[in-house]
Scaffold this motif. Structure first.
Motif, PDB file in Angstrom:
ATOM      1  N   CYS A 196     -43.961  35.597  31.660  1.00  0.00           N
ATOM      2  CA  CYS A 196     -42.520  35.418  31.547  1.00  0.00           C
ATOM      3  C   CYS A 196     -41.945  36.650  30.849  1.00  0.00           C
ATOM      4  N   THR A 239     -39.231  37.245  29.625  1.00  0.00           N
ATOM      5  CA  THR A 239     -38.374  36.960  28.471  1.00  0.00           C
ATOM      6  C   THR A 239     -39.159  37.060  27.158  1.00  0.00           C
ATOM      7  N   ALA A 240     -40.471  36.866  27.230  1.00  0.00           N
ATOM      8  CA  ALA A 240     -41.291  36.957  26.015  1.00  0.00           C
ATOM      9  C   ALA A 240     -41.063  38.298  25.329  1.00  0.00           C
ATOM     10  N   PHE A 297     -38.821  38.506  22.329  1.00  0.00           N
ATOM     11  CA  PHE A 297     -39.282  37.955  21.050  1.00  0.00           C
ATOM     12  C   PHE A 297     -40.391  38.828  20.486  1.00  0.00           C
ATOM     13  N   PRO A 337     -35.695  35.125  32.287  1.00  0.00           N
ATOM     14  CA  PRO A 337     -36.626  34.024  31.977  1.00  0.00           C
ATOM     15  C   PRO A 337     -37.291  33.438  33.217  1.00  0.00           C
ATOM     16  N   SER A 338     -38.554  33.149  33.085  1.00  0.00           N
ATOM     17  CA  SER A 338     -39.281  32.517  34.179  1.00  0.00           C
ATOM     18  C   SER A 338     -39.410  31.041  33.815  1.00  0.00           C
ATOM     19  N   VAL A 339     -38.337  30.286  34.114  1.00  0.00           N
ATOM     20  CA  VAL A 339     -38.294  28.889  33.676  1.00  0.00           C
ATOM     21  C   VAL A 339     -39.174  28.043  34.595  1.00  0.00           C
ATOM     22  N   CYS A 371     -42.850  26.473  30.303  1.00  0.00           N
ATOM     23  CA  CYS A 371     -41.920  26.545  29.166  1.00  0.00           C
ATOM     24  C   CYS A 371     -42.282  25.507  28.095  1.00  0.00           C
ATOM     25  N   CYS A 423     -44.830  26.825  25.922  1.00  0.00           N
ATOM     26  CA  CYS A 423     -44.606  28.212  25.494  1.00  0.00           C
ATOM     27  C   CYS A 423     -44.281  28.275  24.001  1.00  0.00           C
ATOM     28  N   TYR A 465     -42.559  30.372  22.500  1.00  0.00           N
ATOM     29  CA  TYR A 465     -41.197  30.849  22.237  1.00  0.00           C
ATOM     30  C   TYR A 465     -40.138  29.816  22.605  1.00  0.00           C
ATOM     31  N   TYR A 466     -40.589  28.618  22.976  1.00  0.00           N
ATOM     32  CA  TYR A 466     -39.654  27.605  23.492  1.00  0.00           C
ATOM     33  C   TYR A 466     -38.489  27.359  22.561  1.00  0.00           C
ATOM     34  N   CYS A 505     -36.138  30.307  22.616  1.00  0.00           N
ATOM     35  CA  CYS A 505     -35.604  30.714  23.903  1.00  0.00           C
ATOM     36  C   CYS A 505     -34.296  29.969  24.203  1.00  0.00           C
ATOM     37  N   LEU A 539     -32.448  28.741  26.572  1.00  0.00           N
ATOM     38  CA  LEU A 539     -32.403  28.395  28.002  1.00  0.00           C
ATOM     39  C   LEU A 539     -31.155  27.609  28.351  1.00  0.00           C
TER      40      LEU A 539
HETATM   41  S1  SF4 Z   1     -39.605  29.123  27.033  1.00  0.00           S
HETATM   42 FE1  SF4 Z   1     -39.841  29.567  29.236  1.00  0.00          FE
HETATM   43  S2  SF4 Z   1     -38.282  31.118  29.684  1.00  0.00           S
HETATM   44 FE2  SF4 Z   1     -38.530  31.063  27.427  1.00  0.00          FE
HETATM   45  S3  SF4 Z   1     -40.045  32.659  26.999  1.00  0.00           S
HETATM   46 FE3  SF4 Z   1     -41.150  30.733  27.228  1.00  0.00          FE
HETATM   47  S4  SF4 Z   1     -41.808  30.670  29.379  1.00  0.00           S
HETATM   48 FE4  SF4 Z   1     -40.179  32.213  29.177  1.00  0.00          FE
END
Ligand code: SF4
Length: 237
Positions: free
Chosen positions: A14, A16-17, A20, A220-222, A226, A229, A231-232, A235, A237
């Motif tokens: 993803c 988007t990581a 962070f 983001p690769s939703v 997720c 993840c 970073y949830y 993130c 979203l």
């Molecule tokens: S929560 Fe989903 S969109 Fe956000 S960084 Fe993690 S995998 Fe990516």
């Protein structure tokens, strides 16, 4: 900007990581991987320097020295954990020793630093062993354990390393010798061939990834991943 292949793997899941903080420590190798890597490098170096292979007892000595060097042997708990760890490392190394090391004839280099700049980002990593065979063989050690060869082909850490080797040695075919560590000393050895087509595809995939990272796109690769993840919570979203 410099990133290594483990970072790239996180971003490949993803992009988007990248927004962070990705701490080096989280992406580092485990102690068992580090010791296995050191022992393999030492054993290969020994063949290059003396043209004799290291005998198994010597490898056992190296492993025990590494495992027990920071262990209080009078503490039962620490001693037990170190003993288990040593057994697991030796189980994994025994397979490598029998299937690969005893047949070793090629000239090889160990811990080879590799790096290539693409779209303004320097991708770097180290190849544990590069054997000068035809085609070139590169060893990869990690916990990437898959059921099928196709998944090994897709793993960006493995194909990225093959790509770095091909760029450095100007070769259009690389064989990856993947040593995948499992639980309790399990080791799977898989030989994966990367031909010129797959190396070219890897090159453009990494280049596209670097463009996204460089421009800091929020991309983001939703999906299902997720939910697990790390970073949830951060993130948006
Ligand atoms: S929560 Fe989903 S969109 Fe956000 S960084 Fe993690 S995998 Fe990516």
């Amino acid at each position: 900007m410099r990133i290594n292949l483990k970072h790239l793997k996180t971003f490949a899941r993803c992009p988007t990581a990248f927004c962070f903080e990705v701490r080096e420590k989280e992406l580092g190798a485990s102690e068992e991987e580090r010791i296995i890597l050191n022992v393999i490098s030492k054993a290969v170096l020994q063949v290059m320097e003396t043209s004799f292979r290291v005998d198994w007892r010597r490898i056992v000595g190296w492993v025990d020295k590494e495992v027990f060097k920071n262990t209080d042997v009078y503490c039962q708990e620490q001693y037990g954990a170190a003993k288990r760890s040593s057994e697991h490392i030796l189980l994994a190394l025994a397979k490598w020793y029998e299937q690969i090391y005893l047949q070793w004839t090629a000239e090889a280099f160990v811990n080879v630093p590799l790096g290539v700049e693409t779209s303004g980002i320097f991708i770097e990593d180290k190849a544990p062993v590069v054997s000068l065979m035809n085609p070139i063989v590169c060893t990869h050690i990690g916990r990437n354990y898959y059921d099928t060869k196709k998944e090994y082909h897709r793993d960006i850490e493995i194909r990225g390393l093959a790509w770095l080797v091909s760029e450095h040695l100007k070769c259009n075919e690389v064989i990856m010798q993947c040593l995948s560590l499992g639980k309790r000393g399990r080791l799977e050895i898989n030989i994966i061939n990367f031909d010129s087509d797959s190396l070219r595809r890897t090159s453009s995939y990494i280049d596209n990834m670097c463009r996204i990272i460089k421009k800091k796109y929020f991309y983001p690769s939703v999906g299902e991943n997720c939910l697990s993840c790390k970073y949830y919570s951060k993130c948006n979203l």
